[in-house]
Scaffold this motif. Structure first.
Motif, PDB file in Angstrom:
ATOM      1  N   PHE A   8       7.554   4.598   3.271  1.00  0.00           N
ATOM      2  CA  PHE A   8       6.355   3.779   3.130  1.00  0.00           C
ATOM      3  C   PHE A   8       5.229   4.244   4.048  1.00  0.00           C
ATOM      4  O   PHE A   8       4.055   4.098   3.714  1.00  0.00           O
ATOM      5  N   LEU A   9       5.580   4.811   5.186  1.00  0.00           N
ATOM      6  CA  LEU A   9       4.560   5.369   6.062  1.00  0.00           C
ATOM      7  C   LEU A   9       3.864   6.544   5.385  1.00  0.00           C
ATOM      8  O   LEU A   9       2.639   6.668   5.435  1.00  0.00           O
ATOM      9  N   ILE A  10       4.629   7.386   4.711  1.00  0.00           N
ATOM     10  CA  ILE A  10       4.041   8.520   3.992  1.00  0.00           C
ATOM     11  C   ILE A  10       3.149   8.033   2.857  1.00  0.00           C
ATOM     12  O   ILE A  10       2.051   8.555   2.647  1.00  0.00           O
ATOM     13  N   ALA A  15      -2.322   7.051   0.779  1.00  0.00           N
ATOM     14  CA  ALA A  15      -3.331   6.075   0.367  1.00  0.00           C
ATOM     15  C   ALA A  15      -4.512   6.082   1.326  1.00  0.00           C
ATOM     16  O   ALA A  15      -5.669   5.960   0.908  1.00  0.00           O
ATOM     17  N   GLY A  16      -4.234   6.251   2.604  1.00  0.00           N
ATOM     18  CA  GLY A  16      -5.308   6.328   3.589  1.00  0.00           C
ATOM     19  C   GLY A  16      -6.171   7.552   3.395  1.00  0.00           C
ATOM     20  O   GLY A  16      -7.395   7.489   3.481  1.00  0.00           O
ATOM     21  N   ILE A  30      -6.973  -1.622   2.625  1.00  0.00           N
ATOM     22  CA  ILE A  30      -5.543  -1.839   2.400  1.00  0.00           C
ATOM     23  C   ILE A  30      -4.737  -0.701   3.008  1.00  0.00           C
ATOM     24  O   ILE A  30      -3.684  -0.922   3.605  1.00  0.00           O
ATOM     25  N   ALA A  31      -5.228   0.513   2.873  1.00  0.00           N
ATOM     26  CA  ALA A  31      -4.519   1.674   3.416  1.00  0.00           C
ATOM     27  C   ALA A  31      -4.437   1.601   4.938  1.00  0.00           C
ATOM     28  O   ALA A  31      -3.416   1.948   5.524  1.00  0.00           O
ATOM     29  N   PHE A  35      -0.935   1.443   6.846  1.00  0.00           N
ATOM     30  CA  PHE A  35      -0.633   2.476   7.831  1.00  0.00           C
ATOM     31  C   PHE A  35      -0.115   1.864   9.122  1.00  0.00           C
ATOM     32  O   PHE A  35       0.923   2.262   9.645  1.00  0.00           O
ATOM     33  N   PHE A  36      -0.816   0.873   9.644  1.00  0.00           N
ATOM     34  CA  PHE A  36      -0.409   0.283  10.909  1.00  0.00           C
ATOM     35  C   PHE A  36       0.856  -0.560  10.777  1.00  0.00           C
ATOM     36  O   PHE A  36       1.699  -0.562  11.679  1.00  0.00           O
ATOM     37  N   VAL A  37       1.023  -1.247   9.651  1.00  0.00           N
ATOM     38  CA  VAL A  37       2.241  -2.035   9.442  1.00  0.00           C
ATOM     39  C   VAL A  37       3.457  -1.118   9.426  1.00  0.00           C
ATOM     40  O   VAL A  37       4.462  -1.380  10.104  1.00  0.00           O
ATOM     41  N   PHE A  38       3.382  -0.020   8.673  1.00  0.00           N
ATOM     42  CA  PHE A  38       4.541   0.857   8.571  1.00  0.00           C
ATOM     43  C   PHE A  38       4.735   1.711   9.810  1.00  0.00           C
ATOM     44  O   PHE A  38       5.854   2.103  10.121  1.00  0.00           O
TER      45      PHE A  38
END
Length: 57
Positions: A8-10, A15-16, A30-31, A35-38
């Motif tokens: 999910f980080l990838i 997406a970022g 959203i990206a 990014f920070f959540v994952f």
């Protein structure tokens, strides 16, 4: 758990990248959040595996 976090980080990084370059401007916010959540989930998974003493596969 760690493999899902990395996956999910990838996805969040891709997406970022798309969001930050203007291809999908609406997805940039959203990206950033994903990014920070994952990134946090990755750190939590790594620390929990280190505490439990399991070696990475």
């Amino acid at each position: 758990m760690l493999s899902w976090t990395i996956t999910f980080l990838i996805i969040a990084l891709i997406a970022g990248l798309l969001g930050f370059t203007g291809i999908a401007g609406a997805a940039a916010g959203i990206a950033k959040i994903l990014f920070f959540v994952f990134l946090v989930l990755l750190v939590i998974a790594a620390v929990s595996n280190a505490v439990r003493g399991k070696a990475p596969r």
